[in-house]
Design an enzyme around this catalytic site. Sequence first.
Site, PDB file in Angstrom:
ATOM      1  N   GLY A 180       0.801  -1.212   0.000  1.00  0.00           N
ATOM      2  CA  GLY A 180       0.000   0.000   0.000  1.00  0.00           C
ATOM      3  C   GLY A 180       0.837   1.266   0.000  1.00  0.00           C
ATOM      4  N   GLY A 207       3.868   1.656  -1.475  1.00  0.00           N
ATOM      5  CA  GLY A 207       4.508   1.828  -2.767  1.00  0.00           C
ATOM      6  C   GLY A 207       5.290   0.593  -3.147  1.00  0.00           C
ATOM      7  N   ASP A 265       0.641  -3.406  12.589  1.00  0.00           N
ATOM      8  CA  ASP A 265       0.480  -4.102  11.308  1.00  0.00           C
ATOM      9  C   ASP A 265       1.354  -5.354  11.262  1.00  0.00           C
ATOM     10  OD1 ASP A 265      -0.671  -4.494   8.834  1.00  0.00           O
ATOM     11  OD2 ASP A 265       0.754  -3.240   7.759  1.00  0.00           O
TER      12      ASP A 265
END
Length: 954
Positions: free
Chosen positions: A634, A636, A748
Amino acid sequence: MSASRAFTLGAVLLLWLCCSSLLAAQKDGITDPVEVKALQDIRNSLIDINKNLSNWRRGDPCTSNWTGVLCFDEANKEDGYLHVRELQLLNMNLSGTLSPSLGNLTYMEILDFMWNTINGSIPPAIGNIKSLKLLLLNGNQLTGSLPEELGHLPILDRIQIDQNHISGPIPKSFANLNKTKHFHMNNNSISGQIPAELSRLPNLVHFLLDNNNLSGTLPPDLYKLPKLLILQLDNNHFDGSTIPSSYGNMTKLLKLSLRNCSLQGPMPDLSRIPNLGYLDLSFNQLAGPVPPNKLSKNITTIDLSNNALNGTIPDYFSELPLLQLLSIANNSLTGSVPSTIWQTRTNGNEGLNLHFENNKLSNINGSTSLPQNVTLWLQGNPACSNSSIVQFCTSQIVDVNNQSSTESNVTCPVQSCPPPFEYFQTPHISCVCSAPLIFGYRLKSPGFTNFIAYRVAFQEYLTSGLELNLYQLNLSSALWEEGPRLQMLLKLFPVYVNQNSSHIFNDSEARRIISMFTGWNIPDSDVFGPYELLYITLLGPYTNVLSATPRKSKLSTGALVGIVVGAIAGAVTLSALVSLLILRKRAGNYRAITKRRRASKAFMKIEGVKYFSYAEMALATNNFNSSSQVGQGGYGRVYKGVLADGRVVAIKRAEESSFQGETEFLTEIELLSRVHHRNLVSLIGFCDENGEQMLVYEFMSNGTLRDHLSAKTKEPLSFATRMSIALASAKGILYLHTEADPPIFHRDVKASNILLDSRYNAKVADFGLSKLAPVPNIEGDVPGHISTVVKGTPGYLDPEYFLTHKLTDKSDVYSLGVVFLELLTGMQPISHGKNIVREVNIAYQTGMLFSLVDGRMGSYPSDCVDKFLTLAMKCCNDETDERPSMTDVVRELESIWNMMPESEITAMDTVSTDHTEMGMASPSSFSLLKNPCVSSEVSGSDLVSGVVPAITPR
């Protein structure tokens, strides 16, 4: 009509008059319209995401210097047109297909599309270009078969179609290529028999067909090739074929490589090849003794390993002064090892690797004292029962193709030149800032295994071929790759006379050097073999060097006057307009530049984090070429890069939609600069320039845990390796929660954010969503959560955090618990609408957990799996308070690790972790443990009690 509008129309009119004069003056100096149309078709069939070919829509191809289009300097006397001589589109990130209109460039000599991602087939129309000398299509994604028409190119010197997906047979028409010296067709899917007709090619020098699907027998008549230097056919399928004895008559041969070709029969007598320097017949089924007749004294490499050879080690192995590698491992050789192999060496600095493992060798005949840089492996031989030889019987294996060299001939102080200038050591030992030309370069089939011994000779060879001084070359790095091939980073600096010398190449000299590479004008070398150009990096003063090609003019005096007058008038008018635009824009730009400079100054204060320029990042990634991309998320794209000092790094390049403000970007970098732990991926530096935001991390060569669990890799992870990864990941997160200053919630945690290095050590990565833990309030109390917008990855999200927006340390515990379940099952968190936590709970409660355990990890200690599963399910409890803390998670994982049998730990042949350093029990401590896990196959009746069965691999 307003004054400004009239002013603009007047400028346009003057510009039109100027262009009309120029076109009228060059009626006999424009590109052939047929070729213009062909170039337009070629452009339309390509996908140019970097817009390298954007100027192909403007002006004339030859007179407007279209990117990559090089034309003859003068118009053709017969038709009065200019014609395309070269199409140089090397490494421009082009995709799409090759247009059949290429066949209309009938005067072209060089066709170069190397190192792009072009797909589709090779157009047969290329066979129409009778002037073609170099056909360079390697490093793409081309498919289909080789067109017969390519065999009718009368002056073709080189055909390079390697590293594509080309299939089908080699056309027999290729036997007509009487001028061709180089067949580079390796790393494709070419099938069928090698046509015997190719043996009549009079000029063939390099025949590279390794890594294809060739079958049948080896043509005996290949020995008739009068100039053949390299025959490389590794990794094909010549089932049952023998090596023709006629190959011993290839008197010009320098390299014979037939590794892993399913060859049988005896090893041929190659003693009649006077200059043979490299011999690889490994991984076949060759039988019988090694021929007793002497090989060439020029030989550097002999690899006969993994065959069925017998007999004794020939005495002449002691008479090879240049030998670097001798491998006869995994055969059935008997007798003694003659120590004269290493005792007679006169130059020990060159190194010698002797691989004699797994034979029937009984002893060493002579001294067991090895000179410096000689290594000997004897494990798996009866000789290892001798106590005086045991030091040569370890299981350590050194991969000679994993050597790298970053030694530089530059001894200047720490870099302080403004990019793209670099320190350059002159002959007078003074260092000056000069701008280099930079080339990615690779030896495709070198005739040695140890480059250190040939480094100086290579530098002399290359600079001589380029007509440069030896000191102008900086060999920045050299790295062995699969093949084996040797990739290098070359930097060429301008000639030094005195302090007043120019510190850049002039345009004509830069173009000359580049054309030496692109035109393959550097003479071939016997020992270094064929080379390939990977990329050219032109920075700073060289950015437009290839678009400034001088061209002879045939303009009349009147035309010149008209052009000059028109140009002056147009320039005056247009300059007024440009000045107004510049003044209007300058005020806005000033504020942006000032802000960037303030941010850059702040960046420089971050201790331990380096600032990289955009030019350095472009150089490291080969201009962000798609071949360097190793991932995308997300944030890059992630690229593998090689810095100027030889370090391999991962470069995360933000996409525009993911950009942060300067303050936020700086805050994230400052946060990451304070995080240091062996199980967290380290931040090396960053780039914030040219509208780019990039983070530079240490490179983790074994990719993500998710890749290894999804069967993308050949070797599955054993249970012991999975436990090691689980413990390392937990320790990394524990550091964030308890020892980082200030503490951090990762937010995350997932399998794709757990990376594995070359030794399978796990490190947690990607802190883009991380949040600082709560700080004490005025009363000194620490809040138990942070209220924040929910972010993370579906399947890993803590249910309570999702519902209440309250982020806690137990949110990371939940996510890590999901990773543990992935380690056990190989499943994804969410797949086909099924949630891994729910599926494991159901299977556990019904006694059917065995159906979910990942069979790829083989058998395992069942009690350890049961305890690991119990811990994972506790971590994934819906109730936050019911989950263990990260401290408890680490403690429980260490307990499970310490319960594992020693055999499980020592069997971790794919992982080389220092367990003591990680806080685990050393293997020697296992005998003191009271309750080791039981490693056994569990019967179906045990499922009732919830015992996890051991599953053999599917």
